[in-house]
Design a protein around this motif. Structure first.
Motif, PDB file in Angstrom:
ATOM      1  N   PHE A 174       0.847  -1.196   0.000  1.00 50.75           N
ATOM      2  CA  PHE A 174       0.000   0.000   0.000  1.00 50.75           C
ATOM      3  C   PHE A 174       0.888   1.254   0.000  1.00 50.75           C
ATOM      4  CE2 PHE A 174      -2.780  -3.258   1.667  1.00 50.75           C
ATOM      5  CZ  PHE A 174      -4.020  -2.945   1.122  1.00 50.75           C
ATOM      6  N   PRO A 175       0.408   2.380  -0.516  1.00 47.35           N
ATOM      7  CA  PRO A 175       1.179   3.631  -0.465  1.00 47.35           C
ATOM      8  C   PRO A 175       1.489   4.003   0.984  1.00 47.35           C
ATOM      9  CG  PRO A 175      -0.668   3.832  -1.974  1.00 47.35           C
ATOM     10  CD  PRO A 175      -0.869   2.543  -1.232  1.00 47.35           C
ATOM     11  N   GLU A 176       2.572   4.706   1.173  1.00 47.38           N
ATOM     12  CA  GLU A 176       3.012   5.060   2.518  1.00 47.38           C
ATOM     13  C   GLU A 176       1.927   5.810   3.290  1.00 47.38           C
ATOM     14  OE1 GLU A 176       6.507   7.672   4.757  1.00 47.38           O
ATOM     15  OE2 GLU A 176       6.822   6.956   2.697  1.00 47.38           O
ATOM     16  N   GLU A 177       1.261   6.766   2.644  1.00 50.78           N
ATOM     17  CA  GLU A 177       0.252   7.558   3.335  1.00 50.78           C
ATOM     18  C   GLU A 177      -0.932   6.716   3.800  1.00 50.78           C
ATOM     19  OE1 GLU A 177       0.562  10.595   4.429  1.00 50.78           O
ATOM     20  OE2 GLU A 177       2.586  10.515   3.582  1.00 50.78           O
ATOM     21  N   GLU A 178      -1.273   5.711   3.023  1.00 52.84           N
ATOM     22  CA  GLU A 178      -2.371   4.834   3.440  1.00 52.84           C
ATOM     23  C   GLU A 178      -1.920   3.928   4.573  1.00 52.84           C
ATOM     24  OE1 GLU A 178      -5.564   1.633   1.536  1.00 52.84           O
ATOM     25  OE2 GLU A 178      -4.258   2.821   0.219  1.00 52.84           O
ATOM     26  N   PHE A 179      -0.671   3.478   4.507  1.00 57.87           N
ATOM     27  CA  PHE A 179      -0.118   2.621   5.561  1.00 57.87           C
ATOM     28  C   PHE A 179      -0.131   3.334   6.908  1.00 57.87           C
ATOM     29  CE2 PHE A 179       3.442   1.297   8.220  1.00 57.87           C
ATOM     30  CZ  PHE A 179       3.322  -0.088   8.249  1.00 57.87           C
ATOM     31  N   LYS A 217      -1.890   5.691   8.002  1.00 54.63           N
ATOM     32  CA  LYS A 217      -3.216   6.060   8.490  1.00 54.63           C
ATOM     33  C   LYS A 217      -4.058   4.840   8.878  1.00 54.63           C
ATOM     34  CE  LYS A 217      -3.501  10.313   5.748  1.00 54.63           C
ATOM     35  NZ  LYS A 217      -4.208  11.003   4.634  1.00 54.63           N
ATOM     36  N   THR A 218      -3.446   3.655   8.771  1.00 54.71           N
ATOM     37  CA  THR A 218      -4.185   2.416   9.064  1.00 54.71           C
ATOM     38  C   THR A 218      -3.580   1.716  10.272  1.00 54.71           C
ATOM     39  OG1 THR A 218      -4.560   2.188   6.673  1.00 54.71           O
ATOM     40  CG2 THR A 218      -5.098   0.288   8.076  1.00 54.71           C
ATOM     41  N   TYR A 225       7.478   2.317   8.049  1.00 52.69           N
ATOM     42  CA  TYR A 225       7.230   1.947   6.649  1.00 52.69           C
ATOM     43  C   TYR A 225       8.536   1.946   5.852  1.00 52.69           C
ATOM     44  CZ  TYR A 225       5.121   2.053   1.981  1.00 52.69           C
ATOM     45  OH  TYR A 225       4.768   1.768   0.680  1.00 52.69           O
TER      46      TYR A 225
END
Length: 288
Positions: free
Chosen positions: A175-180, A182-183, A263
């Protein structure tokens, strides 16, 4: 690699069940038929014995074919023709008998069961151990000599845990870093599997270092020692160390760790653990 301890345990249980059935069968056909409890007990012993035989067969097939097999291993082993014709025939008969009970819900009459059980118990008790020993001896002769006298089964188990953890962490890193970041689930699971990854790698490290007669240090020191001994490359040791140094933080659910750093740390250094598995395998099996 053959697990002789496993084979010995399974064979001992197999023979135990077969001998219990044989003891009843030796009472004679008439007594067997006229005693209601005898057919049920013999059937129970044959089913229990077959479960042990199936595990023996699956293990042998893995060594013979190089592939992990599940289900119908006794039948498949018989088809490999590694035993005598008599043993192979009885293995097929045993397999068919169990399949008729478990899948077709078919029961033999006491008269039919006596004949089938007598053939299975007599043949396997008297011939199987001797022939199995010969098969195992031949398979052992094919195995490569270890350059380092490790407990190969344990090393393989830990190596599988390393590869599994890498695969699971990689799923999150896809997954993209920003999605990672935020999860929370991704972060929590990535930290958890990082600990599994580290602990399994360090177990292998300590085991190998000790088998080489050296003192294994803790954490990153052990990995550095493997590099000094020429077992793994400096690049692998350095990249593994980048992750290993945070083991206690990852294991503490109350300890904070910047998710962006997590990440990037894993993204950059995770492949080194797969290199680690490859490099130790090469060292263990390389020619002296």
């Amino acid at each position: 690699m053959l697990d002789i301890q496993l084979l010995n345990q399974k064979v001992s249980k197999l023979i135990l069940f077969l001998k219990k059935a044989d003891k009843i069968l030796k009472s004679g056909k008439d007594t067997f038929i006229s005693t209601p409890i005898y057919p049920d007990r013999v059937q129970y012993y044959l089913i229990s014995g077959y479960n042990e035989l199936e595990e023996i067969a699956c293990h042998l097939l893995k060594e013979i074919t190089g592939e992990k097999t599940k289900g119908h291993c006794v039948e498949k082993l018989a088809n490999q023709q590694v035993f005598s014709e008599k043993i192979n025939r009885v293995l097929i008969d045993y397999h068919n008998y169990i399949q008729s009970i478990m899948e077709e819900k078919f029961s033999l009459s006491p008269e039919e069961l006596y004949v089938v059980a007598k053939e299975i118990t007599d043949t396997l008790i008297n011939l199987f151990i001797k022939e199995l020993a010969a098969v195992v001896k031949e398979l052992k002769a094919r195995q490569p000599e270890l350059a380092i006298p490790v407990n190969l089964k344990k090393v393989e188990e830990q190596a599988k845990a390393v590869k599994s953890a890498v695969r699971k962490i990689s799923n999150f890193l896809n997954f993209p870093e920003e999605e990672f970041v935020k999860t929370p689930l991704f972060i929590d699971r990535a930290r958890y599997f990082a600990v599994v990854l580290i602990d399994s790698s360090l177990w292998v490290c300590r085991h190998i270092v000790r088998k080489l007669g050296e003192k294994a240090g803790k954490g990153k020191d052990c990995i550095d020692k493997l590099n000094q001994l020429g077992i793994i490359s400096e690049n692998t040791a350095v990249k593994m160390g980048e992750i290993i140094q945070y083991r206690d933080i990852f294991a503490d659910p109350t300890a904070e760790f910047d998710p962006h750093k997590l990440y990037r740390l894993l993204k950059e250094n995770l492949p080194a653990f797969l290199d680690f598995v490859k490099e130790i395998a090469k060292a263990i099996f390389k020619k002296k």
